[in-house]
Design an enzyme around this catalytic site. Structure first.
Site, mmCIF file in Angstrom:
data_model
loop_
_atom_site.group_PDB
_atom_site.id
_atom_site.type_symbol
_atom_site.label_atom_id
_atom_site.label_comp_id
_atom_site.label_asym_id
_atom_site.label_seq_id
_atom_site.Cartn_x
_atom_site.Cartn_y
_atom_site.Cartn_z
ATOM 1 N N GLU A 119 0.837 -1.213 0.000
ATOM 2 C CA GLU A 119 0.000 0.000 0.000
ATOM 3 C C GLU A 119 0.864 1.252 0.000
ATOM 4 O O GLU A 119 1.655 1.465 0.926
ATOM 5 C CB GLU A 119 -0.949 -0.006 1.205
ATOM 6 C CG GLU A 119 -1.906 1.186 1.146
ATOM 7 C CD GLU A 119 -3.044 1.124 2.153
ATOM 8 O OE1 GLU A 119 -3.445 0.023 2.552
ATOM 9 O OE2 GLU A 119 -3.529 2.213 2.537
ATOM 10 N N LYS A 158 -7.790 -0.678 11.005
ATOM 11 C CA LYS A 158 -7.195 -1.152 9.743
ATOM 12 C C LYS A 158 -5.935 -0.343 9.455
ATOM 13 O O LYS A 158 -4.898 -0.886 9.051
ATOM 14 C CB LYS A 158 -8.215 -1.006 8.602
ATOM 15 C CG LYS A 158 -7.765 -1.571 7.271
ATOM 16 C CD LYS A 158 -6.989 -0.582 6.421
ATOM 17 C CE LYS A 158 -6.593 -1.215 5.089
ATOM 18 N NZ LYS A 158 -5.728 -0.336 4.287
ATOM 19 N N ASP A 167 3.451 -14.294 11.780
ATOM 20 C CA ASP A 167 2.147 -14.694 11.246
ATOM 21 C C ASP A 167 1.173 -13.516 11.359
ATOM 22 O O ASP A 167 0.609 -13.265 12.427
ATOM 23 C CB ASP A 167 1.674 -15.916 12.055
ATOM 24 C CG ASP A 167 0.354 -16.473 11.573
ATOM 25 O OD1 ASP A 167 -0.371 -15.764 10.861
ATOM 26 O OD2 ASP A 167 0.050 -17.621 11.932
ATOM 27 N N HIS A 184 -2.128 10.510 -0.005
ATOM 28 C CA HIS A 184 -2.293 9.146 -0.494
ATOM 29 C C HIS A 184 -2.233 9.113 -2.017
ATOM 30 O O HIS A 184 -1.540 8.286 -2.603
ATOM 31 C CB HIS A 184 -3.632 8.604 0.009
ATOM 32 C CG HIS A 184 -3.811 7.154 -0.245
ATOM 33 N ND1 HIS A 184 -3.174 6.203 0.517
ATOM 34 C CD2 HIS A 184 -4.515 6.497 -1.184
ATOM 35 C CE1 HIS A 184 -3.503 5.020 0.057
ATOM 36 N NE2 HIS A 184 -4.314 5.177 -0.974
#
Ligand code: MEV
Length: 450
Positions: free
Chosen positions: A87, A282, A298, A395
């Site tokens: 991202e 998130k 993990d 962004h």
């Protein structure tokens, strides 16, 4: 309805054989796809084998960018933190936050506890008191039979802790659980915990079946499953940043005080609204997962754990909190993190090994502190943007290069576009229009190809 027969023996085919079957059956241009997928094979066959062995049916390597965020001061030590993420703007945001807090005292992190949990779910149609009253004997026997499995871990300072009997029989008929705590030192410990649990489960069943004190029901004891829990609320870490409100500095039209108040409100919304909390968390995991991946831990386990913890009150909430008062701004994160710096792929994956080296070969506790600080840094950058400029400005600037690559822009076109969009709104359509003009015969070719 499925068509035809399933392929059998696929896993036995060579890597090239698997790839051949795939390109011939699923692509209209097999040769091109074969060439493309094999082009991502590593030239060093030994290294390639190491990667192939991590999984099954491997046909190629799927690359993700491996970046770093420098200037992370955590408990007075400066780290350059490795991050693997696809991202755009995640690494830039982390680096920006780290630098911001570098001159304001950095991050203060502490591990609050390191307990992990395993569960043996069993079915018992009899009176549970019969087992409860003999639990200490059963535990001693399970521990003694599993000695060969626990010996090394005990030498490293870990091992098996408390045993608790949990009764679920009012919700799922005849169902109970042995909940067992573990310390796993510098490893994440999933394999250790699961091996020990499976050994315990066997001992538990035959000890009960072979002892008439458990009555006639003893023949009906059954273990349903034995597995670690990925929820480890007692493997907890906290990281915080703090400074005088004025030290936050002003931003555009916002004074330091406005900024602090808007920040606090944004965090408080994520404490009460699960819709916002989900996006908020998130964003935190954008940073956390990137470090977890770079160290070959993990990330699914880390995410599941964090989200379960975020919902522990019965309502899903932000993992970060903020207070503004007495002239001080304080912002912190608290979450469970089950990660390791030995075992698993941490030292087997060649890049993960270097990630750990880059971090100074941390202990698992240090890694927990680094990862929590990264989550906090990521959240700080996101909230600061959201309550001031909005997120899209930064962004989309970062995403600009992706759009340009998608439109197959040349190096010169990328350069021209970066200059043009430095103070323009980026969108797919705007970039397409820009390239169209640049590429048209009447366009301004001064900054274009050649
Ligand atoms: C985007 O990947 C993450 C953010 O949406 C997080 C947030 O809203 O806090 C920017």
């Amino acid at each position: 309805m499925t068509k035809g027969k399933p392929i059998s023996g696929f896993s036995k085919l060579s890597k090239r054989g698997k790839l051949k079957w795939i390109v011939e059956n699923f692509f209209i241009d097999p040769e091109r796809v074969m060439k493309e997928l094999t082009s991502f094979w590593l030239p060093d066959q030994e290294k390639q084998k190491v990667l192939d062995r991590f999984s099954e049916n491997t046909i190629s390597n799927f690359h993700l960018p491996y970046g770093v965020a420098p200037n992370f001061v955590i408990n007075g030590r400066t780290y350059c933190v490795p991050m693997v993420t696809e991202e755009s703007s995640v690494v830039a945001a982390a680096a920006k936050s780290a630098k911001y807090w570098f001159s304001r005292g950095g991050f203060t992190a502490e591990v609050l506890s390191t307990k992990k949990i395993g569960q043996i779910h069993f079915i018992w149609p009899g009176d549970i008191k019969v087992i409860e009253s003999r639990l200490d004997d059963l535990r001693d026997r399970m521990l003694s039979e599993a000695k060969s499995l626990t010996y090394n871990m005990e030498r490293r300072g870990g091992g098996v802790g408390d045993f608790t009997l949990v009764d679920f029989s009012d919700q799922v008929e005849h169902t109970y659980q042995l909940r067992i705590s573990f310390e796993t030192a510098d490893s994440m410990g999933a394999n250790f915990i699961n091996s020990v649990l499976e050994s315990f489960a066997k001992t538990f069943v035959y000890s009960i079946r072979g002892n008439h004190q458990f009555g006639e029901d003893r023949h009906r004891i059954e273990v349903l499953m034995a597995i670690l829990s990925n929820y480890s609320p007692s493997c907890l870490v906290r990281s915080s940043v703090s400074c005088g409100i004025e030290e936050l500095g002003s931003f555009g039209n916002y004074s330091a005080h406005d900024l602090a108040k808007r920040f606090e409100k944004a965090i408080n919304i994520a404490r009460v609204d699960p819709y916002r909390a989900t996006t908020h968390n998130k964003g935190i995991f954008n940073g956390i997962d990137a470090v977890v991946l770079a160290t070959a831990n993990d990330f699914r386990a880390v995410e599941a754990n964090g989200h379960a913890y975020a919902a522990r009150s019965g309502s899903y909430q932000s993992l970060t909190q903020c207070t503004v008062g007495d002239g001080k701004f304080t912002f912190w994160i608290e979450l469970p993190l089950s990660v390791g710096t030995i075992g698993g792929l941490t030292k087997l994956h060649p890049l993960a090994k270097h990630s750990l080296e880059l971090l100074g070969n941390p202990t698992a506790k240090e890694l927990m502190q680094i990862i929590a600080s990264m989550g906090l840094a990521q959240n700080f950058a996101a909230i600061k943007s959201l309550i001031t400029t909005g997120i899209q400005q930064g962004h989309m600037q970062m995403h600009l290069v992706n759009i340009l690559s998608h439109l197959q822009a040349s190096e010169a076109e990328i350069k021209a576009a970066l200059k043009h969009f430095a103070n323009q709104t980026v969108s797919q359509a705007a970039v397409r229009d820009f390239l169209c003009i640049l590429r048209s015969p009447v366009g301004d070719h001064s900054s274009s190809r050649g």
